[in-house]
Design a protein around this motif. Structure first.
Motif, PDB file in Angstrom:
ATOM      1  N   TYR A   2      -0.119   9.456  -1.924  1.00  0.00           N
ATOM      2  CA  TYR A   2      -0.275  10.363  -3.071  1.00  0.00           C
ATOM      3  C   TYR A   2      -1.139  11.582  -2.745  1.00  0.00           C
ATOM      4  CZ  TYR A   2      -4.281   7.179  -3.505  1.00  0.00           C
ATOM      5  OH  TYR A   2      -5.384   6.406  -3.252  1.00  0.00           O
ATOM      6  N   LEU A   3      -1.747  11.614  -1.533  1.00  0.00           N
ATOM      7  CA  LEU A   3      -2.566  12.778  -1.161  1.00  0.00           C
ATOM      8  C   LEU A   3      -2.127  13.455   0.141  1.00  0.00           C
ATOM      9  CD1 LEU A   3      -6.187  11.571  -2.049  1.00  0.00           C
ATOM     10  CD2 LEU A   3      -4.763  13.200  -3.306  1.00  0.00           C
ATOM     11  N   ILE A   4      -1.627  12.699   1.094  1.00  0.00           N
ATOM     12  CA  ILE A   4      -1.260  13.294   2.392  1.00  0.00           C
ATOM     13  C   ILE A   4       0.141  13.920   2.269  1.00  0.00           C
ATOM     14  CG2 ILE A   4      -0.786  12.823   4.832  1.00  0.00           C
ATOM     15  CD1 ILE A   4      -3.603  12.165   4.547  1.00  0.00           C
ATOM     16  N   THR A  12      -7.860   9.031  -9.321  1.00  0.00           N
ATOM     17  CA  THR A  12      -7.969  10.004  -8.231  1.00  0.00           C
ATOM     18  C   THR A  12      -7.044  11.186  -8.480  1.00  0.00           C
ATOM     19  OG1 THR A  12      -8.659   8.430  -6.554  1.00  0.00           O
ATOM     20  CG2 THR A  12      -7.431  10.337  -5.787  1.00  0.00           C
ATOM     21  N   ASN A  28      -0.558   7.327   4.739  1.00  0.00           N
ATOM     22  CA  ASN A  28      -1.479   6.746   3.773  1.00  0.00           C
ATOM     23  C   ASN A  28      -2.732   7.612   3.595  1.00  0.00           C
ATOM     24  OD1 ASN A  28      -2.363   4.472   2.126  1.00  0.00           O
ATOM     25  ND2 ASN A  28      -3.888   4.139   3.722  1.00  0.00           N
ATOM     26  N   PRO A  29      -3.221   7.918   2.389  1.00  0.00           N
ATOM     27  CA  PRO A  29      -2.619   7.589   1.093  1.00  0.00           C
ATOM     28  C   PRO A  29      -1.489   8.575   0.731  1.00  0.00           C
ATOM     29  CG  PRO A  29      -4.725   8.719   0.774  1.00  0.00           C
ATOM     30  CD  PRO A  29      -4.551   8.564   2.258  1.00  0.00           C
ATOM     31  N   LYS A  39      -5.960   2.728 -10.492  1.00  0.00           N
ATOM     32  CA  LYS A  39      -6.988   3.285  -9.605  1.00  0.00           C
ATOM     33  C   LYS A  39      -6.546   4.633  -9.040  1.00  0.00           C
ATOM     34  CE  LYS A  39      -8.326   1.312  -5.680  1.00  0.00           C
ATOM     35  NZ  LYS A  39      -8.775   0.253  -4.749  1.00  0.00           N
ATOM     36  N   LYS A  77      -8.248  13.995 -10.527  1.00  0.00           N
ATOM     37  CA  LYS A  77      -9.084  14.994  -9.841  1.00  0.00           C
ATOM     38  C   LYS A  77      -8.227  15.943  -9.007  1.00  0.00           C
ATOM     39  CE  LYS A  77     -12.192  11.312  -8.701  1.00  0.00           C
ATOM     40  NZ  LYS A  77     -12.996  10.695  -7.661  1.00  0.00           N
ATOM     41  N   ALA A  78      -7.171  15.400  -8.406  1.00  0.00           N
ATOM     42  CA  ALA A  78      -6.326  16.222  -7.530  1.00  0.00           C
ATOM     43  C   ALA A  78      -5.444  17.156  -8.342  1.00  0.00           C
ATOM     44  CB  ALA A  78      -5.473  15.336  -6.642  1.00  0.00           C
ATOM     45  N   VAL A 125       0.823  -1.216   0.000  1.00  0.00           N
ATOM     46  CA  VAL A 125       0.000   0.000   0.000  1.00  0.00           C
ATOM     47  C   VAL A 125       0.862   1.275   0.000  1.00  0.00           C
ATOM     48  CG1 VAL A 125      -1.678   1.342   1.332  1.00  0.00           C
ATOM     49  CG2 VAL A 125      -2.002  -1.119   1.072  1.00  0.00           C
TER      50      VAL A 125
END
Lengths: 318, 318
Positions: B144-146, B53, B141-142, B49, B56-57, B14
């Protein structure tokens, strides 16, 4: 049916003010009392400020800033109340005798709720003549905006009182969480107190400054906690196998000195409780769906935070 | 100057997947490696997947899903990398020998970063020939966003490596927090681990279900943690006197059994560190200004959460 019409707030510190603002914004008549000198003028100023914020959040039809009355005399202040919310300092002996006094003066059918952060309702109600109507209703700062309220009865509290209180707090846009086993610190404050004590240790041991501790929350785990608690967060960090995989992966870390808090033994029974709890929580939703929801939330949250974060930007260090 | 062009991710669970997605979205060439059977196909599906996302980011100019290559052979995978991000299971002996192997195969000037949640960099780098370029870079986690990434050097890590790493992670939209004293669990995971162990105790002792623990965070303290860490939160709960008042009000609670974690002694020195730390953090801003900012944020956050909360709605119980 919610039969509560008039509410009295005892103690007008930060939490008492928060309750007054929430009750007023929901249309209630509120009487406030506090023995401190200048309590009334400080209260009026604080409510004026909160009222501006509540204008943005939205207030109920019929709600008015003018439905607030200050009454310095405790006996007169509680005489007509259907619910009394107590917010005295966090010392058992003070709250205990104050609640007994409120109990003497209040109408027999009035509910008496203590905002205590962590004291036990069984002890707080012990000196009351009608302990069956005494409960803990523990809110979070700022009370006029945060929805959680923990409801805990003592050994003498009757179920109907908890039920009526839950209905009432729900009707003022709160999320009442009824906790069936009383315990020091209830639930949320146990979690907050654990993080708080660990944070104090980090500062005390010279590992991090208060600013670095705060940054380690705000830019990381804190982003997820408005959407998911510690269990669901880890359930989603475990891939398709969820919590089951996480307990295998991080179970051994429970033995490592990663906090000053000693962990419980990870027995099969505890594992099963945690795994089945997470599965129960997420029932109809696959991990994939929940990940997507989390990610969409995180994208929107960070867009929102762009407006707010710079002031918390480690004074430019990050 | 950021001289990092090619990144290799070792371990595609992950966290590894999260790193790959973040690096790709920022325009990097990424090589991934993992010894597990089917690792490549599982990776490709997970990246597909995450890529949706990230659309959108928002992704960087020149970023492409096609800049990802899977290379099962570790030696070949790390040969051309400027930075290698290691994500093996959380066991010291595994990470230690893997890092030594990576160190042997990597270019001499490459940075080697371990994603370890809590192991000490001094131990992890101990078997490397060039330990000076080994650091901990711990993400959330995740990935790629945090934005948070904790950077910690071991006793042999040189300052220039930490500085280059900080620049690099900053350039990929992260918030690198350099921690100067290595400690098990770094900073954020110590706080998370404390909350996690307390939560396990609550479930183990039959006080609350996993769902109730999560609700006690999500609807209460969790709402504030994306904006303010534990110190600033309490600073704002203390009224105009801030943290000074809170330590007087809740200092005695540190002795009460509100968590299973034993608190440090609240010495004058610790009090001063905490109070002056909070004042330093908030410098040019009055408590009133910060309260207003908090309230505006909470109003907007709850509007945003209306879209997301129902699924976490205690299955209708709240």
């Amino acid at each position: 049916m919610n039969t509560i019409k008039q509410v009295t707030v005892v103690g007008t510190g930060v939490i008492g003010i928060g309750w007054i603002a929430r009750f007023l914004s929901q249309g209630y008549d509120v009487v406030a009392t506090d023995p401190a000198p200048n309590a009334q003028s400080r209260m009026e100023a604080a409510i004026d400020k909160a009222w501006l914020t509540l204008g943005k959040a939205g207030i109920a039809e019929g709600a008015s800033r003018d439905k607030l009355k200050f009454e310095p005399n405790l006996k007169r202040a509680v005489a007509d109340a259907d619910l009394i919310q107590e917010n005295a300092p966090e010392r058992e002996e003070i709250k205990r005798s104050l609640l007994a006094e409120i109990d003497r003066y209040a109408k027999p059918e009035a509910i008496i709720a203590s905002s205590t952060s962590g004291l036990l309702p069984s002890k707080l109600q012990a000196d009351c003549e009608r302990p069956e109507r005494v409960i803990v209703a523990h809110p979070f700062n700022p009370v006029y905006l945060i929805p959680l309220v923990e409801l805990v009865g003592g050994k003498d509290t009757i179920f109907e009182v908890i039920e009526s209180a839950a209905q009432f707090y729900h009707s003022i846009n709160m999320k009442p969480l009824v906790i069936s086993n009383e315990i020091e610190g209830h639930v949320a404050d146990r979690l907050m107190e654990a993080i708080w004590r660990e944070a104090l240790h980090l500062v005390n041991d010279g590992v991090a400054t208060t600013e670095e501790v705060d940054a380690a929350i705000v830019y990381g785990p804190g982003l997820r906690w408005a959407l998911m608690g510690p269990f669901l967060t880890l359930h989603l960090a475990g891939g398709e196998q969820g919590m089951k995989h996480m307990l295998e992966q991080f179970g051994p870390a429970l033995k490592l000195p990663w906090t000053k808090l000693v962990a419980p033994e990870l027995t099969e029974e505890l594992k099963n409780k945690v795994i089945s709890g997470c599965e129960q929580q997420t029932k109809e939703h696959t991990i994939s769906e929940l990940e997507l929801r989390r990610d969409d939330f995180l994208i929107e949250l960070q867009k929102l935070l762009e407006k707010y974060w710079p002031a918390a930007n480690l004074n430019g260090k990050l």
